[in-house]
Motif scaffolding. Structure first.
Motif, PDB file in Angstrom:
ATOM      1  N   LYS A  56      36.479 -59.242  76.227  1.00 43.80           N
ATOM      2  CA  LYS A  56      37.768 -59.699  76.752  1.00 43.80           C
ATOM      3  C   LYS A  56      38.920 -59.386  75.795  1.00 43.80           C
ATOM      4  O   LYS A  56      39.911 -58.776  76.210  1.00 43.80           O
ATOM      5  CB  LYS A  56      37.716 -61.184  77.098  1.00 43.80           C
ATOM      6  CG  LYS A  56      38.969 -61.655  77.800  1.00 43.80           C
ATOM      7  CD  LYS A  56      38.836 -63.072  78.294  1.00 43.80           C
ATOM      8  CE  LYS A  56      40.103 -63.463  79.036  1.00 43.80           C
ATOM      9  NZ  LYS A  56      40.021 -64.798  79.575  1.00 43.80           N
ATOM     10  N   PRO A  57      38.833 -59.769  74.509  1.00 49.01           N
ATOM     11  CA  PRO A  57      39.935 -59.406  73.612  1.00 49.01           C
ATOM     12  C   PRO A  57      40.078 -57.892  73.440  1.00 49.01           C
ATOM     13  O   PRO A  57      41.190 -57.381  73.337  1.00 49.01           O
ATOM     14  CB  PRO A  57      39.577 -60.064  72.285  1.00 49.01           C
ATOM     15  CG  PRO A  57      38.436 -60.953  72.536  1.00 49.01           C
ATOM     16  CD  PRO A  57      37.863 -60.627  73.859  1.00 49.01           C
ATOM     17  N   LEU A  59      39.360 -55.524  75.667  1.00 43.19           N
ATOM     18  CA  LEU A  59      40.016 -54.987  76.866  1.00 43.19           C
ATOM     19  C   LEU A  59      41.494 -55.356  76.900  1.00 43.19           C
ATOM     20  O   LEU A  59      42.336 -54.549  77.316  1.00 43.19           O
ATOM     21  CB  LEU A  59      39.301 -55.480  78.121  1.00 43.19           C
ATOM     22  CG  LEU A  59      37.895 -54.907  78.325  1.00 43.19           C
ATOM     23  CD1 LEU A  59      37.194 -55.618  79.465  1.00 43.19           C
ATOM     24  CD2 LEU A  59      37.936 -53.415  78.565  1.00 43.19           C
ATOM     25  N   ARG A  60      41.833 -56.562  76.447  1.00 42.55           N
ATOM     26  CA  ARG A  60      43.235 -56.965  76.382  1.00 42.55           C
ATOM     27  C   ARG A  60      43.996 -56.070  75.409  1.00 42.55           C
ATOM     28  O   ARG A  60      45.107 -55.630  75.695  1.00 42.55           O
ATOM     29  CB  ARG A  60      43.358 -58.432  75.956  1.00 42.55           C
ATOM     30  CG  ARG A  60      44.787 -58.933  75.973  1.00 42.55           C
ATOM     31  CD  ARG A  60      44.914 -60.382  75.539  1.00 42.55           C
ATOM     32  NE  ARG A  60      44.078 -61.274  76.327  1.00 42.55           N
ATOM     33  CZ  ARG A  60      43.113 -62.040  75.817  1.00 42.55           C
ATOM     34  NH1 ARG A  60      42.861 -62.028  74.521  1.00 42.55           N
ATOM     35  NH2 ARG A  60      42.403 -62.818  76.595  1.00 42.55           N
ATOM     36  N   TRP A  61      43.380 -55.779  74.260  1.00 43.45           N
ATOM     37  CA  TRP A  61      44.003 -54.897  73.286  1.00 43.45           C
ATOM     38  C   TRP A  61      44.202 -53.502  73.862  1.00 43.45           C
ATOM     39  O   TRP A  61      45.234 -52.873  73.652  1.00 43.45           O
ATOM     40  CB  TRP A  61      43.159 -54.834  72.019  1.00 43.45           C
ATOM     41  CG  TRP A  61      43.654 -53.823  71.041  1.00 43.45           C
ATOM     42  CD1 TRP A  61      44.702 -53.945  70.191  1.00 43.45           C
ATOM     43  CD2 TRP A  61      43.122 -52.518  70.836  1.00 43.45           C
ATOM     44  NE1 TRP A  61      44.856 -52.800  69.458  1.00 43.45           N
ATOM     45  CE2 TRP A  61      43.901 -51.899  69.836  1.00 43.45           C
ATOM     46  CE3 TRP A  61      42.052 -51.811  71.392  1.00 43.45           C
ATOM     47  CZ2 TRP A  61      43.646 -50.616  69.385  1.00 43.45           C
ATOM     48  CZ3 TRP A  61      41.802 -50.541  70.938  1.00 43.45           C
ATOM     49  CH2 TRP A  61      42.596 -49.952  69.946  1.00 43.45           C
ATOM     50  N   GLU A  63      44.762 -52.693  76.878  1.00 46.94           N
ATOM     51  CA  GLU A  63      45.833 -52.692  77.870  1.00 46.94           C
ATOM     52  C   GLU A  63      47.200 -52.997  77.276  1.00 46.94           C
ATOM     53  O   GLU A  63      48.200 -52.394  77.655  1.00 46.94           O
ATOM     54  CB  GLU A  63      45.532 -53.719  78.973  1.00 46.94           C
ATOM     55  CG  GLU A  63      44.410 -53.299  79.882  1.00 46.94           C
ATOM     56  CD  GLU A  63      44.753 -52.077  80.711  1.00 46.94           C
ATOM     57  OE1 GLU A  63      45.917 -51.965  81.159  1.00 46.94           O
ATOM     58  OE2 GLU A  63      43.872 -51.227  80.882  1.00 46.94           O
ATOM     59  N   THR A  64      47.262 -53.953  76.344  1.00 44.11           N
ATOM     60  CA  THR A  64      48.576 -54.445  75.883  1.00 44.11           C
ATOM     61  C   THR A  64      48.890 -54.122  74.432  1.00 44.11           C
ATOM     62  O   THR A  64      50.053 -54.187  74.034  1.00 44.11           O
ATOM     63  CB  THR A  64      48.655 -55.972  76.047  1.00 44.11           C
ATOM     64  OG1 THR A  64      47.699 -56.578  75.185  1.00 44.11           O
ATOM     65  CG2 THR A  64      48.413 -56.390  77.480  1.00 44.11           C
ATOM     66  N   ARG A  66      47.724 -56.046  72.067  1.00 43.49           N
ATOM     67  CA  ARG A  66      47.585 -57.344  71.379  1.00 43.49           C
ATOM     68  C   ARG A  66      46.173 -57.846  71.524  1.00 43.49           C
ATOM     69  O   ARG A  66      45.529 -57.620  72.547  1.00 43.49           O
ATOM     70  CB  ARG A  66      48.522 -58.381  71.992  1.00 43.49           C
ATOM     71  CG  ARG A  66      49.955 -58.059  71.830  1.00 43.49           C
ATOM     72  CD  ARG A  66      50.767 -59.219  72.339  1.00 43.49           C
ATOM     73  NE  ARG A  66      52.057 -58.753  72.769  1.00 43.49           N
ATOM     74  CZ  ARG A  66      52.980 -59.536  73.248  1.00 43.49           C
ATOM     75  NH1 ARG A  66      52.751 -60.812  73.396  1.00 43.49           N
ATOM     76  NH2 ARG A  66      54.138 -59.052  73.614  1.00 43.49           N
ATOM     77  N   TRP A  67      45.696 -58.558  70.519  1.00 43.69           N
ATOM     78  CA  TRP A  67      44.338 -59.126  70.585  1.00 43.69           C
ATOM     79  C   TRP A  67      44.335 -60.481  71.296  1.00 43.69           C
ATOM     80  O   TRP A  67      43.327 -60.891  71.836  1.00 43.69           O
ATOM     81  CB  TRP A  67      43.766 -59.291  69.179  1.00 43.69           C
ATOM     82  CG  TRP A  67      43.420 -57.978  68.555  1.00 43.69           C
ATOM     83  CD1 TRP A  67      44.141 -57.317  67.618  1.00 43.69           C
ATOM     84  CD2 TRP A  67      42.295 -57.148  68.838  1.00 43.69           C
ATOM     85  NE1 TRP A  67      43.521 -56.138  67.288  1.00 43.69           N
ATOM     86  CE2 TRP A  67      42.382 -56.006  68.020  1.00 43.69           C
ATOM     87  CE3 TRP A  67      41.200 -57.267  69.699  1.00 43.69           C
ATOM     88  CZ2 TRP A  67      41.435 -54.992  68.046  1.00 43.69           C
ATOM     89  CZ3 TRP A  67      40.265 -56.257  69.713  1.00 43.69           C
ATOM     90  CH2 TRP A  67      40.379 -55.136  68.903  1.00 43.69           C
ATOM     91  N   ARG A  68      45.469 -61.173  71.260  1.00 49.09           N
ATOM     92  CA  ARG A  68      45.538 -62.512  71.884  1.00 49.09           C
ATOM     93  C   ARG A  68      46.553 -62.515  73.008  1.00 49.09           C
ATOM     94  O   ARG A  68      47.480 -61.719  73.018  1.00 49.09           O
ATOM     95  CB  ARG A  68      45.926 -63.557  70.848  1.00 49.09           C
ATOM     96  CG  ARG A  68      44.901 -63.658  69.765  1.00 49.09           C
ATOM     97  CD  ARG A  68      45.337 -64.622  68.710  1.00 49.09           C
ATOM     98  NE  ARG A  68      44.470 -64.433  67.547  1.00 49.09           N
ATOM     99  CZ  ARG A  68      44.087 -65.410  66.787  1.00 49.09           C
ATOM    100  NH1 ARG A  68      44.500 -66.620  67.002  1.00 49.09           N
ATOM    101  NH2 ARG A  68      43.292 -65.167  65.760  1.00 49.09           N
ATOM    102  N   ALA A  69      46.370 -63.451  73.906  1.00 47.34           N
ATOM    103  CA  ALA A  69      47.273 -63.531  75.069  1.00 47.34           C
ATOM    104  C   ALA A  69      48.681 -63.931  74.694  1.00 47.34           C
ATOM    105  O   ALA A  69      48.979 -64.499  73.720  1.00 47.34           O
ATOM    106  CB  ALA A  69      46.712 -64.539  76.076  1.00 47.34           C
TER     107      ALA A  69
END
Length: 69
Positions: A56-57, A59-61, A63-64, A66-69
């Motif tokens: 999850k982190p 995949l977030r990284w 896309e964005t 960043r490691w955190r929301a």
């Protein structure tokens, strides 16, 4: 838009994570093989699911950036 380098890098990290996890679990196969077959199944089901947690982190990284929301 220019393509981000994070997606290919993240894909390589995912493949690396899968490889690392498979080697780690396989290194314990001798110990796991001595357990009762039902317990073996539970261990392999658990270890087959738990590797997904760091995705999850990652995949977030990808896309964005960043490691955190």
């Amino acid at each position: 838009m220019t393509p981000s380098w994070r997606k290919p890098a993240g894909a390589l990290l995912i493949v690396g994570l899968i490889l690392f996890w498979a080697v780690l679990v396989a290194s314990f196969s001798g110990s796991i093989g001595q357990l009762h077959p039902l317990l073996q199944a539970l261990v392999y089901v658990f270890t087959g699911i738990i590797w997904i947690a760091p995705l999850k982190p990652l995949l977030r990284w990808m896309e964005t950036g960043r490691w955190r929301a």
